[in-house]
Design an enzyme around this catalytic site. Structure first.
Site, PDB file in Angstrom:
ATOM      1  N   GLU A  45       0.819  -1.209   0.000  1.00  0.00           N
ATOM      2  CA  GLU A  45       0.000   0.000   0.000  1.00  0.00           C
ATOM      3  C   GLU A  45       0.855   1.263   0.000  1.00  0.00           C
ATOM      4  O   GLU A  45       0.521   2.247  -0.655  1.00  0.00           O
ATOM      5  CB  GLU A  45      -0.957   0.002   1.198  1.00  0.00           C
ATOM      6  CG  GLU A  45      -2.042  -1.076   1.142  1.00  0.00           C
ATOM      7  CD  GLU A  45      -2.989  -0.915  -0.042  1.00  0.00           C
ATOM      8  OE1 GLU A  45      -2.937   0.114  -0.743  1.00  0.00           O
ATOM      9  OE2 GLU A  45      -3.791  -1.840  -0.262  1.00  0.00           O
ATOM     10  N   TYR A 128      -6.016   6.861   3.672  1.00  0.00           N
ATOM     11  CA  TYR A 128      -6.222   5.750   2.756  1.00  0.00           C
ATOM     12  C   TYR A 128      -5.535   4.483   3.245  1.00  0.00           C
ATOM     13  O   TYR A 128      -6.166   3.434   3.417  1.00  0.00           O
ATOM     14  CB  TYR A 128      -5.733   6.084   1.329  1.00  0.00           C
ATOM     15  CG  TYR A 128      -5.583   4.818   0.529  1.00  0.00           C
ATOM     16  CD1 TYR A 128      -6.721   4.175   0.043  1.00  0.00           C
ATOM     17  CD2 TYR A 128      -4.348   4.207   0.356  1.00  0.00           C
ATOM     18  CE1 TYR A 128      -6.616   2.960  -0.625  1.00  0.00           C
ATOM     19  CE2 TYR A 128      -4.233   3.006  -0.300  1.00  0.00           C
ATOM     20  CZ  TYR A 128      -5.358   2.395  -0.790  1.00  0.00           C
ATOM     21  OH  TYR A 128      -5.259   1.197  -1.424  1.00  0.00           O
ATOM     22  N   ASP A 146      -9.662   5.660  -2.252  1.00  0.00           N
ATOM     23  CA  ASP A 146      -8.523   6.153  -3.016  1.00  0.00           C
ATOM     24  C   ASP A 146      -9.051   6.937  -4.215  1.00  0.00           C
ATOM     25  O   ASP A 146     -10.251   7.199  -4.321  1.00  0.00           O
ATOM     26  CB  ASP A 146      -7.635   4.990  -3.472  1.00  0.00           C
ATOM     27  CG  ASP A 146      -8.279   4.213  -4.607  1.00  0.00           C
ATOM     28  OD1 ASP A 146      -9.534   4.222  -4.702  1.00  0.00           O
ATOM     29  OD2 ASP A 146      -7.557   3.609  -5.412  1.00  0.00           O
ATOM     30  N   CYS A 201     -13.791   2.146 -15.047  1.00  0.00           N
ATOM     31  CA  CYS A 201     -14.247   3.524 -14.858  1.00  0.00           C
ATOM     32  C   CYS A 201     -13.024   4.425 -14.700  1.00  0.00           C
ATOM     33  O   CYS A 201     -12.845   5.092 -13.686  1.00  0.00           O
ATOM     34  CB  CYS A 201     -15.148   3.596 -13.630  1.00  0.00           C
ATOM     35  SG  CYS A 201     -16.110   5.121 -13.501  1.00  0.00           S
ATOM     36  N   CYS A 208     -17.410   2.337 -20.569  1.00  0.00           N
ATOM     37  CA  CYS A 208     -18.787   2.102 -20.128  1.00  0.00           C
ATOM     38  C   CYS A 208     -19.410   0.894 -20.834  1.00  0.00           C
ATOM     39  O   CYS A 208     -20.341   0.283 -20.319  1.00  0.00           O
ATOM     40  CB  CYS A 208     -19.628   3.355 -20.363  1.00  0.00           C
ATOM     41  SG  CYS A 208     -19.007   4.828 -19.518  1.00  0.00           S
ATOM     42  N   CYS A 211     -18.866  -1.967 -18.605  1.00  0.00           N
ATOM     43  CA  CYS A 211     -19.051  -1.727 -17.169  1.00  0.00           C
ATOM     44  C   CYS A 211     -20.210  -2.556 -16.619  1.00  0.00           C
ATOM     45  O   CYS A 211     -21.325  -2.501 -17.139  1.00  0.00           O
ATOM     46  CB  CYS A 211     -19.321  -0.245 -16.903  1.00  0.00           C
ATOM     47  SG  CYS A 211     -19.556   0.105 -15.143  1.00  0.00           S
ATOM     48  N   CYS A 217     -25.652   3.562 -13.285  1.00  0.00           N
ATOM     49  CA  CYS A 217     -24.718   4.668 -13.154  1.00  0.00           C
ATOM     50  C   CYS A 217     -25.430   5.999 -13.368  1.00  0.00           C
ATOM     51  O   CYS A 217     -26.011   6.247 -14.423  1.00  0.00           O
ATOM     52  CB  CYS A 217     -23.582   4.521 -14.167  1.00  0.00           C
ATOM     53  SG  CYS A 217     -22.428   5.915 -14.156  1.00  0.00           S
TER      54      CYS A 217
END
Length: 299
Positions: A45, A128, A146, A201, A208, A211, A217
Site C-alpha cells: 500500500e 487511505y 482512493d 471507470c 462504459c 461496465c 450509473c
DNA sequence: AAGACGGGGGT
DNA sequence: ACCCCAGTCTT
C-alpha cells in the site's frame, strides 16, 4: 403484515453486482492472494501511493524477499531502504516505511497494528493506507477511499464526471454510506470499487461498454455531462524541476557507496542555485546527511 | 486549501 | 505536451 416487502435498494444492487463482477474479473494481484500477510499488504500500500500497480509488483517482491518482517527492515540502515526504493518515486516514502518498521518493531511487538488509529499514528500511513491495511489485511469493515473510489462514487452515485477535490471526512462518509454491513461483503466491495475505477471507470476514457454497473450509473443516466467543477491545478513540468534535481543527486549518492564532496556534486547539475536548493531539501528530509567526507545517505 | 514531492507510461 | 497514477505531510 401491513408493509410490502421492500424492494432492493439501489445500493444493495450496486454492491451485489459489483462484488459478483469482482469475484470473476479481478486482476490476480500479489497482495490479493490468500495468506499474503499484513506486513506485505502494508508495504504494497505504501508503494502504491502514487506509483502504478505494474511498477510496484516486481519491486514489492524484492522488498518482501529481503525484509519479510517489520523487524528485518527495522534492523537495516536507512541507506539500504533508500537504495532499494530507487525508481519508485517519492523516496521520502522509503524513509517513512523504514520508520514505520521501527515503530512496529518497538511499539507493537513486530505485529502490524489492526486498529485504524494506531495505523494512522505510524509514519507515512494516512487516511487511505490505514483503512486499506485494516480492511484488506484484517478484514475489518472500513471505508477505503482512493482516487479510483472517489471517481467511481462521483460518477455512479453523484452523476458527476469527476470527483470534487479530495476531502477525507466527506469522502469516507460517502463510501461508508454505500458500504455493506457484513465484514466480508464490505471487504470485497472496497476492493471491487477500486478495481472498477482502475480498469473500467478510468479517468481518461471510461469503458462504459463493458461496465458491470452501467445500468445503475447516475453519470451515464444523465448522459455523461461534462464536469463543471474547478479544474485541478496543472502540475509543474518535471524536466528541469527541483524534483528532477533531487532525484539526480539522490540516485548518485546511492550509487557511489561513499560520501561525495560538494565539488563532486557540481557536474550532476550545472545550475548551482538549484543544486544547492535540492541538496538542502534532501538534507531537510533526512534523505541525505553531511559527514566529514561529504554528503551521503543516512545510516 | 494549496503546494511539495518522482518518474514513467498512456493519449 | 499533457494527464494520471491504490497519497501523505506541511504550511
Amino acid at each position: 403484515m401491513s408493509t410490502v416487502a421492500a424492494l432492493p435498494r439501489d445500493e444493495d444492487d450496486l454492491v451485489r453486482t459489483l462484488n459478483e463482477w469482482f469475484r470473476h474479473a479481478a486482476r490476480d494481484l500479489p497482495w490479493r492472494r490468500a495468506g499474503f500477510g499484513a506486513w506485505g499488504i502494508l508495504v504494497s500500500e505504501v508503494m502504491l501511493q502514487q506509483t502504478p500497480v505494474v511498477r510496484v509488483i516486481p519491486r514489492l517482491a524484492e522488498w518482501l524477499e529481503r525484509w519479510p518482517t517489520p523487524a528485518d527492515l527495522a534492523a537495516t540502515p536507512q541507506s539500504e531502504a533508500i537504495r532499494a526504493w530507487a525508481g519508485l518515486g517519492y523516496p521520502r516514502r522509503a524513509l517513512r516505511l523504514h520508520a514505520c518498521a521501527v515503530a512496529i518493531a518497538e511499539r507493537h511487538d513486530g505485529i502490524v497494528p489492526r486498529d485504524v488509529d494506531e495505523l494512522l499514528a505510524l509514519p507515512g500511513i494516512g487516511d487511505y493506507t490505514a483503512r486499506a491495511v485494516a480492511a484488506f489485511a484484517y478484514g475489518d469493515r472500513h471505508p477505503v477511499v482512493d482516487t479510483n473510489v472517489r471517481r467511481v462514487l462521483a460518477r455512479c452515485i453523484d452523476g458527476q464526471g469527476e470527483p470534487a477535490p479530495p476531502n477525507a471526512r466527506r469522502d469516507l462518509a460517502a463510501m461508508d454510506a454505500v458500504l455493506p454491513h457484513g465484514r466480508e461483503e464490505a471487504r470485497v466491495f472496497n476492493a471491487a470499487a477500486m478495481e472498477l475505477g482502475a480498469v473500467v471507470c478510468t479517468a481518461r476514457s471510461p469503458r462504459c461498454d463493458v461496465c458491470p454497473v452501467a445500468d445503475m450509473c447516475a453519470w451515464r443516466a444523465a448522459g455523461h455531462p461534462a464536469y463543471l467543477g474547478a479544474k485541478r491545478a496543472v502540475q509543474k513540468k518535471y524536466e528541469g524541476s527541483d524534483r528532477q534535481v533531487r532525484g539526480t543527486l539522490l540516485r548518485e549518492l546511492g550509487a557511489v557507496h561513499r560520501p561525495l564532496s560538494a565539488e563532486e556534486l557540481e557536474p550532476l547539475w550545472p545550475d548551482a542555485a538549484q543544486r544547492d536548493r535540492a541538496l538542502a531539501g534532501l538534507l531537510a528530509d533526512g534523505l541525505a546527511v553531511t559527514t566529514d567526507e561529504g554528503y551521503t545517505l543516512p545510516q
